[in-house]
Design an enzyme around this catalytic site. Structure first.
Site, mmCIF file in Angstrom:
data_model
loop_
_atom_site.group_PDB
_atom_site.id
_atom_site.type_symbol
_atom_site.label_atom_id
_atom_site.label_comp_id
_atom_site.label_asym_id
_atom_site.label_seq_id
_atom_site.Cartn_x
_atom_site.Cartn_y
_atom_site.Cartn_z
ATOM 1 N N GLU A 192 2.088 -8.463 -11.715
ATOM 2 C CA GLU A 192 2.063 -7.034 -12.025
ATOM 3 C C GLU A 192 0.833 -6.629 -12.852
ATOM 4 O OE1 GLU A 192 5.494 -6.163 -14.397
ATOM 5 O OE2 GLU A 192 5.605 -4.100 -13.719
ATOM 6 N N LYS A 244 5.745 -10.714 -13.961
ATOM 7 C CA LYS A 244 4.856 -10.246 -15.042
ATOM 8 C C LYS A 244 3.416 -10.567 -14.696
ATOM 9 C CE LYS A 244 6.846 -8.069 -16.668
ATOM 10 N NZ LYS A 244 8.231 -7.718 -16.690
ATOM 11 N N ASN A 297 7.503 16.903 -10.258
ATOM 12 C CA ASN A 297 7.803 15.475 -10.197
ATOM 13 C C ASN A 297 8.955 15.312 -9.214
ATOM 14 O OD1 ASN A 297 8.322 12.762 -10.684
ATOM 15 N ND2 ASN A 297 9.526 13.188 -12.530
ATOM 16 N N GLY A 298 8.786 14.431 -8.232
ATOM 17 C CA GLY A 298 9.845 14.231 -7.245
ATOM 18 C C GLY A 298 9.267 14.265 -5.846
ATOM 19 N N TRP A 357 1.500 10.289 -10.145
ATOM 20 C CA TRP A 357 1.592 9.021 -9.420
ATOM 21 C C TRP A 357 1.765 9.403 -7.962
ATOM 22 C CZ3 TRP A 357 5.052 6.427 -6.235
ATOM 23 C CH2 TRP A 357 4.807 5.056 -6.055
ATOM 24 N N CYS A 406 5.309 10.539 -12.304
ATOM 25 C CA CYS A 406 4.675 11.792 -12.666
ATOM 26 C C CYS A 406 5.257 12.295 -13.988
ATOM 27 C CB CYS A 406 4.829 12.893 -11.627
ATOM 28 S SG CYS A 406 4.149 12.491 -10.030
ATOM 29 N N ARG A 428 3.959 7.311 -16.974
ATOM 30 C CA ARG A 428 4.737 7.725 -15.803
ATOM 31 C C ARG A 428 3.884 7.826 -14.533
ATOM 32 N NH1 ARG A 428 9.698 9.930 -17.288
ATOM 33 N NH2 ARG A 428 9.870 10.848 -15.231
ATOM 34 N N LYS A 454 5.719 3.539 -14.671
ATOM 35 C CA LYS A 454 6.819 2.978 -15.453
ATOM 36 C C LYS A 454 8.184 3.307 -14.856
ATOM 37 C CE LYS A 454 8.522 0.966 -19.105
ATOM 38 N NZ LYS A 454 8.484 -0.501 -19.049
ATOM 39 N N GLU A 456 10.941 -13.742 -13.282
ATOM 40 C CA GLU A 456 10.430 -12.697 -14.175
ATOM 41 C C GLU A 456 9.004 -13.042 -14.630
ATOM 42 O OE1 GLU A 456 10.848 -9.806 -15.017
ATOM 43 O OE2 GLU A 456 10.052 -9.512 -17.020
ATOM 44 N N HIS A 488 11.063 -27.973 0.401
ATOM 45 C CA HIS A 488 11.487 -27.308 1.637
ATOM 46 C C HIS A 488 10.430 -26.316 2.132
ATOM 47 C CE1 HIS A 488 15.377 -29.192 1.363
ATOM 48 N NE2 HIS A 488 15.406 -28.861 0.085
HETATM 49 C C1 AGP Z 1 8.913 -4.438 -14.692
HETATM 50 O O1 AGP Z 1 7.877 -5.067 -15.325
HETATM 51 C C2 AGP Z 1 8.559 -3.451 -13.697
HETATM 52 N N1 AGP Z 1 7.608 -2.510 -14.133
HETATM 53 C C3 AGP Z 1 9.657 -2.923 -12.803
HETATM 54 O O2 AGP Z 1 10.034 -4.002 -11.995
HETATM 55 C C4 AGP Z 1 10.919 -2.309 -13.428
HETATM 56 O O3 AGP Z 1 11.667 -3.282 -14.080
HETATM 57 C C5 AGP Z 1 11.734 -1.634 -12.316
HETATM 58 O O4 AGP Z 1 10.986 -0.595 -11.755
HETATM 59 C C6 AGP Z 1 13.070 -1.111 -12.782
HETATM 60 O O5 AGP Z 1 12.938 -0.138 -13.759
HETATM 61 P P1 AGP Z 1 14.168 0.328 -14.617
HETATM 62 O O6 AGP Z 1 14.612 -0.860 -15.413
HETATM 63 O O7 AGP Z 1 13.668 1.436 -15.475
HETATM 64 O O8 AGP Z 1 15.226 0.763 -13.665
#
Ligand code: AGP
Length: 609
Positions: A489, A486, A98-99, A73, A2, A27, A604, A482, A505
């Site tokens: 996501e 990506k 926010n929270g 969000w 948010c 956000r 984010k 990673e 396995h």
């Molecule tokens: C990464 O592509 C993601 N959006 C997510 O996994 C992110 O890395 C994670 O939420 C941690 O965020 P931070 O590094 O701001 O703590």
């Protein structure tokens, strides 16, 4: 999650609020709203992105000199206009939040019994009615807010306006970030300074428990005990266009291509000739690093994968045992602490709720030395840690983390090398080799990015696919993870990563023509082993996409596409091999037609548990 923006000014603040929301959309982006106070409170809310709010405001304009705005969000209640902020009470008080308010159910029941009618499913709405109730007694917005905060359990950043006090805005924070922007005869509030860069570069980062009463010419800050306090003013060096997309189609693409400069900026000032500054964490830190006997890393998502890579480096270069864990697990178990263990959190934002909670928990367990690796200097994580090692990636707006990850890897490599040297376990020659590789790193990244066209063609493989496997071995296994993260996501293709030796396995059962297998295959000591694993895939009709060095002698064939990325130094290869995987995910997402920078269901900064 948010985003909050607020303003008190002589001019109409609606355009400022809207521009701020657009800059905070990373956000959260499932609904948005804005309210202004004047003779009456007025608000506009929409389900969907900030652009829809802008369209609505074009059709039904608002004007006001005091206002608040929000991009959401969803946590409590689905994304909808009714659940969108600002929420209001009796047309008198409007609020954005926010929270998460943890005791919202009990408060809702008590307020309902007192006659308040709830119009949303959010936890937030209880706060606005609570403030309204106290306002009936105090007739003063500041004290009504201060009284209400005593009843709240959970995390909040709040901005509140009131019909009866149209030139005043009250904001408060606990557990969620909030920054006060100082203008000339105008004041602003936002979740992140970047929202306010077009209107000011002077900021006060509010502390836990702070409440601020803002008017045009004055902003008074009160601490958690209600005592009037002064806070330091920071001048941001960020330019407003640092968070703009420029010529790029998406922030993610811009941020992928910014990696050579982000890595160069992160390296700056940290090398001394053929050595790395032993006081890497700041003055006196060499003493600390000399004495540590183990490392515990805690992080989430991509930052967690950076931690996994670091565990290979810390153990091989510094011979220090390193344990890595996701924050949401660490915080709820009973880990063993020892005072000579360095506790490291890694986070782009420095706001991630689980990582912050894990840090606080670690302190209570007896981890006496805490270090945060972070991209935001003023973040809660940095402030809560004994030491900080900053990445200088610049603002990262795309939800998918790219340049934050590679700069995290860079500082973790610096740290592993420094610890190895200080503890006498790494030779000066090896340090020189690493420093030389690091000096070349920005240029090597540029070379990697030249593979863009080849990767774009490769991404066609995913046009009709729903699943993918990523393989790597050793330090490149977390890089495969990673790559898989990506892809899932931003393209919504289900992707998993395995250490290649694990295939037989279980996951080998999944291999068929519909399951592309992406292999990270640098020319290292595990390459021959990896090649055998890839044979196993090929023998079962799997389609292989291999990223490798030119020396690897892995020919392309009907079911094998090889992308040769050029010679890569072994020590920096985890950083370099990340880049084509980012491009692959990006191009696959374009083919799938998803919203690259704001993928569904995500935000984010994950500031809620
Ligand atoms: C990464 O592509 C993601 N959006 C997510 O996994 C992110 O890395 C994670 O939420 C941690 O965020 P931070 O590094 O701001 O703590």
């Amino acid at each position: 999650m948010c985003g909050i923006v607020g303003a008190v000014a002589e001019r109409n603040v609606v355009a400022i609020l809207l521009a701020g929301l657009q800059r905070l959309a990373y956000r959260g982006y499932d609904s948005a709203g804005l309210a202004v106070s004047g003779e009456a409170l007025e608000r506009r809310r929409v389900e969907g992105k900030v652009e829809r709010l802008a369209e609505l405001l074009a059709e039904r304009p608002l004007r006001g000199q005091t206002g608040i705005a929000h991009t959401r969000w969803a946590t409590h209640g689905v994304p909808s206009k009714n659940n969108a902020h600002p929420h209001w009470s009796e047309g008198d008080i409007a609020l954005v939040h926010n929270g998460i308010i943890e005791n919202h159910e009990a408060l809702r029941q008590s307020l309902s019994e007192q006659g308040y009618v709830f119009n949303s499913d959010t936890d937030t709405e209880v706060i606005v009615h609570l403030i309204h109730r106290y306002y009936q007694q105090t007739q003063d917005l500041l004290s009504a807010v201060q009284e209400s905060l005593k009843d709240l359990e959970g995390a909040y950043a709040l901005a509140i306006i009131c019909r009866q006090e149209p030139e005043r805005l009250i904001a408060a924070r606990r557990g969620s970030p909030l920054v006060l922007g100082l203008g000339i005869d105008e004041h602003f509030i936002a979740s992140d300074a970047s929202a306010l860069l077009p209107v000011t570069q002077r900021f006060i980062y509010l502390e836990e428990g702070d409440v601020v009463a803002m008017q045009r010419q004055q902003a008074d800050i009160y601490d958690a005990d209600g005592k009037r306090v002064e806070r330091e003013v920071h001048t941001s060096e960020l330019q407003a266009d640092a968070v703009e997309r420029g010529e790029y189609r998406h922030y993610m693409l811009k941020e992928i291509f910014e990696q050579p400069s982000a890595l160069a900026a992160t390296l700056e000032g940290r090398l001394q000739g053929q050595c790395i500054d032993p006081d890497l964490l700041g003055e006196g830190s060499a003493e600390l690093l000399k004495g540590i006997k183990a490392v515990q890393i805690v992080a989430c998502g991509t930052s967690y994968y950076a931690g996994l890579v670091a565990s290979y480096w810390l153990e091989s270069l510094a011979h220090i045992p390193c344990h890595v864990e996701v924050a949401s697990e660490f915080r709820y178990r009973e880990p063993l602490a020892s005072p000579d263990t360095l506790f490291i959190t890694i986070s782009q934002s420095g706001e991630t709720a689980d990582t912050l909670a894990a840090l606080e928990y670690a302190k209570t367990l007896g981890f006496d030395n805490t270090l945060s690796i972070c991209n935001v200097a003023e973040s809660a994580l940095v402030r809560a840690s004994d030491w900080a090692l900053m990445t200088h990636a610049g603002p990262e707006i795309g939800v998918a983390s790219t340049k934050a990850f590679t700069t995290q890897l860079l500082v973790l490599l610096l740290l592993s090398t420094v610890v190895g040297r200080l503890q006498g376990r790494l030779s000066a020659d090896k340090e020189t080799d690493i420093v030389q590789a690091l000096r070349k790193l920005p240029h090597d990244c540029e070379r990697m990015l030249e593979q863009h066209q080849a990767v774009t063609e490769l991404a066609q493989t995913f046009a009709d696919k729903q699943n993918a496997l990523f393989l790597g071995r050793g330090v490149h296994y977390p890089i495969a993870k990673e790559g898989a993260l990506k892809l899932k996501e931003i393209s919504y293709i289900h992707a998993e990563a395995y250490p290649a030796g694990e295939l037989k396995h279980g996951p080998l059962a999944l291999i068929d023509a519909d399951m592309p297998v992406v292999a990270v295959a640098p020319n290292d000591h595990l390459q021959e082993k990896l090649k055998s694993n890839l044979q196993e895939v090929q023998a079962r009709g799997g389609q292989l996409l291999i990223f490798t060095d030119h020396k690897a002698s892995m020919p392309s064939s009907d079911y094998v596409t090889v992308i040769e990325v050029g010679a890569v130094n072994n020590i920096s290869s985890p950083i370099l091999y990340t880049l084509p995987l980012q491009l692959l995910a990006y191009e696959a997402a374009l083919i799938k037609g998803t919203d690259v920078d704001q993928p569904r269901n995500l935000a984010k900064a994950v500031t809620v548990e």
